[in-house]
Design a protein around this motif. Structure first.
Motif, PDB file in Angstrom:
ATOM      1  N   CYS A 292       0.854  -1.193   0.000  1.00 28.51           N
ATOM      2  CA  CYS A 292       0.000   0.000   0.000  1.00 28.51           C
ATOM      3  C   CYS A 292       0.891   1.245   0.000  1.00 28.51           C
ATOM      4  N   VAL A 293       0.576   2.180  -0.892  1.00 25.08           N
ATOM      5  CA  VAL A 293       1.255   3.475  -0.927  1.00 25.08           C
ATOM      6  C   VAL A 293       0.332   4.499  -0.279  1.00 25.08           C
ATOM      7  N   VAL A 294       0.877   5.240   0.666  1.00 18.06           N
ATOM      8  CA  VAL A 294       0.092   6.146   1.503  1.00 18.06           C
ATOM      9  C   VAL A 294       0.697   7.540   1.418  1.00 18.06           C
ATOM     10  N   ILE A 295      -0.133   8.556   1.187  1.00 17.21           N
ATOM     11  CA  ILE A 295       0.366   9.927   1.102  1.00 17.21           C
ATOM     12  C   ILE A 295      -0.197  10.777   2.246  1.00 17.21           C
ATOM     13  N   GLY A 296       0.709  11.473   2.941  1.00 17.77           N
ATOM     14  CA  GLY A 296       0.341  12.467   3.934  1.00 17.77           C
ATOM     15  C   GLY A 296       1.041  13.775   3.602  1.00 17.77           C
ATOM     16  N   HIS A 297       0.907  14.755   4.494  1.00 17.52           N
ATOM     17  CA  HIS A 297       1.432  16.082   4.189  1.00 17.52           C
ATOM     18  C   HIS A 297       2.008  16.761   5.429  1.00 17.52           C
ATOM     19  N   VAL A 298       3.049  17.577   5.199  1.00 14.29           N
ATOM     20  CA  VAL A 298       3.388  18.602   6.175  1.00 14.29           C
ATOM     21  C   VAL A 298       2.503  19.809   5.850  1.00 14.29           C
ATOM     22  N   GLY A 299       2.498  20.782   6.750  1.00 17.96           N
ATOM     23  CA  GLY A 299       1.610  21.928   6.538  1.00 17.96           C
ATOM     24  C   GLY A 299       0.515  21.924   7.586  1.00 17.96           C
ATOM     25  N   VAL A 300      -0.690  22.272   7.194  1.00  9.65           N
ATOM     26  CA  VAL A 300      -1.798  22.388   8.158  1.00  9.65           C
ATOM     27  C   VAL A 300      -1.989  21.097   8.965  1.00  9.65           C
ATOM     28  N   PRO A 301      -2.029  19.922   8.316  1.00  7.43           N
ATOM     29  CA  PRO A 301      -2.225  18.704   9.110  1.00  7.43           C
ATOM     30  C   PRO A 301      -0.932  18.081   9.613  1.00  7.43           C
ATOM     31  N   GLY A 302       0.223  18.689   9.304  1.00  6.32           N
ATOM     32  CA  GLY A 302       1.509  18.037   9.484  1.00  6.32           C
ATOM     33  C   GLY A 302       1.765  17.437  10.855  1.00  6.32           C
ATOM     34  N   LYS A 303       1.605  18.216  11.899  1.00  2.00           N
ATOM     35  CA  LYS A 303       1.896  17.718  13.248  1.00  2.00           C
ATOM     36  C   LYS A 303       0.916  16.640  13.661  1.00  2.00           C
ATOM     37  N   LYS A 304      -0.335  16.771  13.243  1.00  2.00           N
ATOM     38  CA  LYS A 304      -1.340  15.756  13.575  1.00  2.00           C
ATOM     39  C   LYS A 304      -1.036  14.447  12.856  1.00  2.00           C
ATOM     40  N   THR A 305      -0.699  14.547  11.581  1.00  2.00           N
ATOM     41  CA  THR A 305      -0.374  13.346  10.811  1.00  2.00           C
ATOM     42  C   THR A 305       0.854  12.663  11.388  1.00  2.00           C
ATOM     43  N   ALA A 306       1.877  13.451  11.726  1.00  2.00           N
ATOM     44  CA  ALA A 306       3.091  12.879  12.311  1.00  2.00           C
ATOM     45  C   ALA A 306       2.791  12.192  13.636  1.00  2.00           C
ATOM     46  N   ALA A 307       1.931  12.795  14.450  1.00  2.00           N
ATOM     47  CA  ALA A 307       1.600  12.209  15.749  1.00  2.00           C
ATOM     48  C   ALA A 307       0.871  10.876  15.590  1.00  2.00           C
ATOM     49  N   VAL A 308      -0.079  10.814  14.663  1.00  2.00           N
ATOM     50  CA  VAL A 308      -0.816   9.568  14.430  1.00  2.00           C
ATOM     51  C   VAL A 308       0.117   8.491  13.888  1.00  2.00           C
ATOM     52  N   LEU A 309       1.007   8.867  12.969  1.00  2.00           N
ATOM     53  CA  LEU A 309       1.947   7.896  12.417  1.00  2.00           C
ATOM     54  C   LEU A 309       2.897   7.384  13.495  1.00  2.00           C
ATOM     55  N   ARG A 310       3.402   8.285  14.320  1.00  2.00           N
ATOM     56  CA  ARG A 310       4.341   7.866  15.366  1.00  2.00           C
ATOM     57  C   ARG A 310       3.685   6.870  16.316  1.00  2.00           C
ATOM     58  N   GLN A 311       2.401   7.032  16.565  1.00  2.00           N
ATOM     59  CA  GLN A 311       1.676   6.122  17.443  1.00  2.00           C
ATOM     60  C   GLN A 311       1.341   4.806  16.730  1.00  2.00           C
ATOM     61  N   SER A 312       1.013   4.887  15.449  1.00  2.00           N
ATOM     62  CA  SER A 312       0.516   3.713  14.717  1.00  2.00           C
ATOM     63  C   SER A 312       1.612   2.794  14.213  1.00  2.00           C
ATOM     64  N   ILE A 313       2.753   3.359  13.829  1.00  2.00           N
ATOM     65  CA  ILE A 313       3.798   2.567  13.175  1.00  2.00           C
ATOM     66  C   ILE A 313       4.268   1.378  14.027  1.00  2.00           C
ATOM     67  N   PRO A 314       4.627   1.574  15.302  1.00  2.00           N
ATOM     68  CA  PRO A 314       5.110   0.425  16.082  1.00  2.00           C
ATOM     69  C   PRO A 314       4.054  -0.675  16.232  1.00  2.00           C
ATOM     70  N   VAL A 315       2.793  -0.282  16.365  1.00  2.00           N
ATOM     71  CA  VAL A 315       1.708  -1.260  16.501  1.00  2.00           C
ATOM     72  C   VAL A 315       1.582  -2.079  15.216  1.00  2.00           C
ATOM     73  N   MET A 316       1.623  -1.392  14.082  1.00  2.00           N
ATOM     74  CA  MET A 316       1.489  -2.086  12.791  1.00  2.00           C
ATOM     75  C   MET A 316       2.692  -2.993  12.535  1.00  2.00           C
ATOM     76  N   GLN A 317       3.864  -2.553  12.955  1.00  2.00           N
ATOM     77  CA  GLN A 317       5.073  -3.372  12.755  1.00  2.00           C
ATOM     78  C   GLN A 317       5.036  -4.632  13.615  1.00  2.00           C
ATOM     79  N   SER A 318       4.625  -4.495  14.862  1.00  2.00           N
ATOM     80  CA  SER A 318       4.740  -5.617  15.804  1.00  2.00           C
ATOM     81  C   SER A 318       3.559  -6.571  15.730  1.00  2.00           C
ATOM     82  N   ASN A 319       2.360  -6.048  15.487  1.00  2.00           N
ATOM     83  CA  ASN A 319       1.160  -6.880  15.574  1.00  2.00           C
ATOM     84  C   ASN A 319       0.637  -7.348  14.228  1.00  2.00           C
TER      85      ASN A 319
END
Length: 256
Positions: free
Chosen positions: A204-231
Protein backbone atom coordinates in the motif's frame (compact mmCIF):
# COMPACT_ATOMS: atom_id res chain seq x y z
CA UNK A 1 -1.77 19.72 -1.66
CA UNK A 2 -2.54 16.69 -3.74
CA UNK A 3 -4.90 15.17 -1.17
CA UNK A 4 -7.50 17.89 -1.64
CA UNK A 5 -8.41 16.36 -4.99
CA UNK A 6 -9.06 12.79 -3.82
CA UNK A 7 -7.65 9.40 -4.80
CA UNK A 8 -8.75 6.22 -6.49
CA UNK A 9 -8.45 2.68 -5.15
CA UNK A 10 -5.98 0.28 -6.72
CA UNK A 11 -7.14 -2.81 -8.61
CA UNK A 12 -7.68 -5.91 -6.49
CA UNK A 13 -4.74 -8.21 -5.91
CA UNK A 14 -4.62 -11.70 -4.40
CA UNK A 15 -5.87 -12.10 -0.84
CA UNK A 16 -3.12 -12.18 1.78
CA UNK A 17 -2.26 -15.39 3.56
CA UNK A 18 -2.17 -15.03 7.33
CA UNK A 19 1.17 -13.96 8.74
CA UNK A 20 2.59 -12.82 5.41
CA UNK A 21 4.66 -9.63 5.53
CA UNK A 22 3.03 -6.72 3.73
CA UNK A 23 4.66 -3.46 2.74
CA UNK A 24 3.61 0.14 3.29
CA UNK A 25 5.38 3.04 1.58
CA UNK A 26 4.68 6.35 3.28
CA UNK A 27 5.13 9.46 1.13
CA UNK A 28 4.95 12.89 2.73
CA UNK A 29 4.22 15.81 0.40
CA UNK A 30 4.77 19.58 0.57
CA UNK A 31 8.26 19.84 2.03
CA UNK A 32 10.29 22.88 0.94
CA UNK A 33 8.39 25.76 2.53
CA UNK A 34 9.27 25.40 6.22
CA UNK A 35 5.84 23.88 6.85
CA UNK A 36 4.39 22.74 10.18
CA UNK A 37 5.37 19.20 11.05
CA UNK A 38 8.58 19.17 9.00
CA UNK A 39 10.83 18.23 11.92
CA UNK A 40 8.31 15.78 13.38
CA UNK A 41 7.95 13.98 10.04
CA UNK A 42 11.67 13.78 9.32
CA UNK A 43 12.21 12.15 12.71
CA UNK A 44 9.62 9.40 12.40
CA UNK A 45 11.04 5.97 13.40
CA UNK A 46 11.06 4.66 9.79
CA UNK A 47 12.58 5.60 6.45
CA UNK A 48 10.06 7.05 4.01
CA UNK A 49 9.77 9.17 0.86
CA UNK A 50 10.03 12.96 1.14
CA UNK A 51 8.34 14.93 -1.66
CA UNK A 52 9.94 18.39 -1.87
CA UNK A 53 8.46 21.31 -3.79
CA UNK A 54 10.98 23.12 -6.00
CA UNK A 55 11.82 26.84 -5.87
CA UNK A 56 10.66 27.29 -2.26
CA UNK A 57 12.51 28.86 0.72
CA UNK A 58 13.63 25.55 2.28
CA UNK A 59 13.67 23.32 -0.82
CA UNK A 60 17.39 22.55 -0.66
CA UNK A 61 17.53 22.49 3.14
CA UNK A 62 14.67 19.97 3.46
CA UNK A 63 16.02 17.77 0.66
CA UNK A 64 19.52 17.72 2.15
CA UNK A 65 18.25 16.94 5.64
CA UNK A 66 15.93 14.18 4.39
CA UNK A 67 18.81 12.62 2.48
CA UNK A 68 21.11 12.88 5.50
CA UNK A 69 18.55 11.00 7.60
CA UNK A 70 18.28 8.21 5.04
CA UNK A 71 14.93 9.09 3.50
CA UNK A 72 14.36 9.08 -0.26
CA UNK A 73 13.80 12.46 -1.92
CA UNK A 74 11.47 13.10 -4.87
CA UNK A 75 10.37 16.26 -6.67
CA UNK A 76 6.85 17.35 -5.69
CA UNK A 77 6.03 18.91 -9.06
CA UNK A 78 3.32 21.60 -9.03
CA UNK A 79 0.70 20.82 -11.69
CA UNK A 80 -2.56 22.46 -12.69
CA UNK A 81 -5.72 21.05 -11.03
CA UNK A 82 -9.25 21.03 -12.38
CA UNK A 83 -10.33 23.28 -9.52
CA UNK A 84 -8.46 25.56 -7.15
CA UNK A 85 -6.47 28.76 -7.11
CA UNK A 86 -3.31 29.14 -9.18
CA UNK A 87 -1.64 30.62 -6.10
CA UNK A 88 -1.88 27.21 -4.40
CA UNK A 89 0.50 25.74 -6.95
CA UNK A 90 3.65 27.65 -6.07
CA UNK A 91 6.40 28.70 -8.50
CA UNK A 92 7.41 26.71 -11.55
CA UNK A 93 4.06 24.98 -12.04
CA UNK A 94 3.07 22.99 -15.13
CA UNK A 95 -0.18 24.06 -16.83
CA UNK A 96 -1.96 22.58 -19.82
CA UNK A 97 -1.70 25.76 -21.92
CA UNK A 98 2.11 25.58 -22.03
CA UNK A 99 4.15 24.50 -25.05
CA UNK A 100 6.11 21.26 -24.99
CA UNK A 101 9.32 23.30 -24.77
CA UNK A 102 8.15 25.28 -21.73
CA UNK A 103 6.94 22.14 -19.96
CA UNK A 104 10.27 20.42 -20.58
CA UNK A 105 12.22 23.42 -19.27
CA UNK A 106 10.12 23.65 -16.11
CA UNK A 107 10.48 19.95 -15.35
CA UNK A 108 14.24 20.02 -15.92
CA UNK A 109 14.62 23.15 -13.79
CA UNK A 110 12.57 21.56 -10.98
CA UNK A 111 14.69 18.41 -10.97
CA UNK A 112 17.85 20.51 -10.87
CA UNK A 113 16.43 22.46 -7.93
CA UNK A 114 15.84 19.45 -5.61
CA UNK A 115 19.07 17.78 -4.42
CA UNK A 116 19.18 13.95 -4.32
CA UNK A 117 15.85 13.53 -6.16
CA UNK A 118 15.30 9.99 -7.50
CA UNK A 119 11.64 10.39 -8.47
CA UNK A 120 8.76 12.80 -8.98
CA UNK A 121 5.11 13.07 -7.98
CA UNK A 122 2.35 15.55 -8.70
CA UNK A 123 1.36 18.41 -6.42
CA UNK A 124 -2.37 18.77 -7.15
CA UNK A 125 -2.43 18.16 -10.91
CA UNK A 126 -5.80 16.57 -11.70
CA UNK A 127 -5.96 18.49 -14.99
CA UNK A 128 -2.35 17.84 -16.02
CA UNK A 129 -2.26 14.13 -15.13
CA UNK A 130 -5.30 13.60 -17.37
CA UNK A 131 -3.56 15.27 -20.35
CA UNK A 132 -1.53 12.85 -22.52
CA UNK A 133 0.46 15.54 -24.34
CA UNK A 134 1.63 17.23 -21.18
CA UNK A 135 2.38 14.05 -19.27
CA UNK A 136 4.31 12.60 -22.21
CA UNK A 137 6.71 15.56 -22.01
CA UNK A 138 6.97 15.35 -18.20
CA UNK A 139 7.59 11.61 -18.23
CA UNK A 140 10.07 11.76 -21.09
CA UNK A 141 12.20 14.10 -18.98
CA UNK A 142 11.85 11.75 -16.00
CA UNK A 143 13.05 8.89 -18.20
CA UNK A 144 16.05 10.89 -19.46
CA UNK A 145 17.00 11.84 -15.91
CA UNK A 146 16.48 8.35 -14.44
CA UNK A 147 13.53 9.28 -12.21
CA UNK A 148 10.54 7.11 -11.40
CA UNK A 149 7.07 8.69 -11.22
CA UNK A 150 4.63 8.42 -8.33
CA UNK A 151 1.07 9.08 -9.46
CA UNK A 152 -0.76 10.70 -6.56
CA UNK A 153 -3.98 9.73 -8.37
CA UNK A 154 -5.85 12.96 -7.81
CA UNK A 155 -8.16 12.03 -10.71
CA UNK A 156 -9.67 8.78 -11.94
CA UNK A 157 -8.94 10.08 -15.47
CA UNK A 158 -5.17 9.85 -14.95
CA UNK A 159 -3.20 8.90 -18.07
CA UNK A 160 -0.01 8.30 -16.10
CA UNK A 161 -0.21 4.46 -16.11
CA UNK A 162 -0.71 4.43 -19.89
CA UNK A 163 2.10 6.87 -20.70
CA UNK A 164 4.62 5.44 -18.22
CA UNK A 165 4.06 2.04 -19.81
CA UNK A 166 4.58 3.46 -23.29
CA UNK A 167 7.81 5.20 -22.27
CA UNK A 168 9.06 2.48 -19.87
CA UNK A 169 9.15 4.88 -16.92
CA UNK A 170 8.88 3.05 -13.56
CA UNK A 171 5.58 3.86 -11.83
CA UNK A 172 4.26 3.78 -8.29
CA UNK A 173 0.63 4.74 -7.60
CA UNK A 174 -1.00 6.15 -4.49
CA UNK A 175 -3.63 4.06 -2.71
CA UNK A 176 -4.70 6.11 0.34
CA UNK A 177 -4.54 9.78 1.34
CA UNK A 178 -4.09 10.10 5.10
CA UNK A 179 -4.98 13.70 5.80
CA UNK A 180 -7.41 15.10 3.22
CA UNK A 181 -9.39 16.11 6.33
CA UNK A 182 -7.29 17.87 8.95
CA UNK A 183 -8.26 16.03 12.14
CA UNK A 184 -6.51 13.30 14.10
CA UNK A 185 -9.77 11.34 14.14
CA UNK A 186 -9.87 11.29 10.34
CA UNK A 187 -6.16 10.48 10.00
CA UNK A 188 -6.61 7.57 12.44
CA UNK A 189 -9.60 6.41 10.40
CA UNK A 190 -7.43 6.47 7.26
CA UNK A 191 -4.82 4.33 9.02
CA UNK A 192 -7.65 1.85 9.59
CA UNK A 193 -8.38 1.95 5.85
CA UNK A 194 -4.71 1.17 5.17
CA UNK A 195 -4.92 -1.87 7.45
CA UNK A 196 -8.10 -3.04 5.75
CA UNK A 197 -6.53 -2.51 2.33
CA UNK A 198 -3.60 -4.72 3.32
CA UNK A 199 -5.94 -7.61 4.06
CA UNK A 200 -6.46 -7.87 0.29
CA UNK A 201 -3.21 -6.46 -1.13
CA UNK A 202 0.51 -7.14 -0.89
CA UNK A 203 1.40 -3.47 -0.42
CA UNK A 204 0.00 0.00 0.00
CA UNK A 205 1.26 3.47 -0.93
CA UNK A 206 0.09 6.15 1.50
CA UNK A 207 0.37 9.93 1.10
CA UNK A 208 0.34 12.47 3.93
CA UNK A 209 1.43 16.08 4.19
CA UNK A 210 3.39 18.60 6.17
CA UNK A 211 1.61 21.93 6.54
CA UNK A 212 -1.80 22.39 8.16
CA UNK A 213 -2.23 18.70 9.11
CA UNK A 214 1.51 18.04 9.48
CA UNK A 215 1.90 17.72 13.25
CA UNK A 216 -1.34 15.76 13.58
CA UNK A 217 -0.37 13.35 10.81
CA UNK A 218 3.09 12.88 12.31
CA UNK A 219 1.60 12.21 15.75
CA UNK A 220 -0.82 9.57 14.43
CA UNK A 221 1.95 7.90 12.42
CA UNK A 222 4.34 7.87 15.37
CA UNK A 223 1.68 6.12 17.44
CA UNK A 224 0.52 3.71 14.72
CA UNK A 225 3.80 2.57 13.18
CA UNK A 226 5.11 0.42 16.08
CA UNK A 227 1.71 -1.26 16.50
CA UNK A 228 1.49 -2.09 12.79
CA UNK A 229 5.07 -3.37 12.76
CA UNK A 230 4.74 -5.62 15.80
CA UNK A 231 1.16 -6.88 15.57
CA UNK A 232 0.35 -6.94 11.87
CA UNK A 233 3.53 -8.11 10.10
CA UNK A 234 3.77 -4.79 8.25
CA UNK A 235 7.09 -3.59 6.88
CA UNK A 236 7.58 0.11 6.15
CA UNK A 237 9.57 0.81 2.99
CA UNK A 238 10.39 3.71 0.68
CA UNK A 239 8.35 4.16 -2.50
CA UNK A 240 11.34 3.21 -4.69
CA UNK A 241 11.39 -0.20 -2.98
CA UNK A 242 8.05 -0.96 -4.65
CA UNK A 243 9.34 -0.46 -8.18
CA UNK A 244 9.28 -3.52 -10.43
CA UNK A 245 11.74 -3.07 -13.28
CA UNK A 246 10.84 -4.93 -16.43
CA UNK A 247 13.12 -7.85 -17.43
CA UNK A 248 15.91 -6.77 -19.74
CA UNK A 249 15.38 -3.11 -18.91
CA UNK A 250 16.55 -2.72 -15.30
CA UNK A 251 15.81 0.62 -13.65
CA UNK A 252 18.85 2.21 -12.05
CA UNK A 253 18.25 5.06 -9.64
CA UNK A 254 20.42 8.13 -10.25
CA UNK A 255 23.48 8.55 -8.09
CA UNK A 256 22.83 10.91 -5.23
Amino acid sequence: MAGAEGAEAAPDQPVQSEGQVRQVAIVIDDFGNNMNGTEEMLNLPIKFTVAVMPFMPTTKQDAEEAHRLGHDVIVHMPMEPNKGLKSWLGPGAITTDMSDEEIRKRVEDAINEVPHAIGMNNHMGSKVTADERVMRVVLQVCKERGLFFLDSRTTFKTVVPKVTQELSVPLVSNDVFLDDVYTEAHISKQIGIVRKFLEQHDNCVVIGHVGVPGKKTAAVLRQSIPVMQSNEHIQFVKAADMLSPSPGDPFILPNS
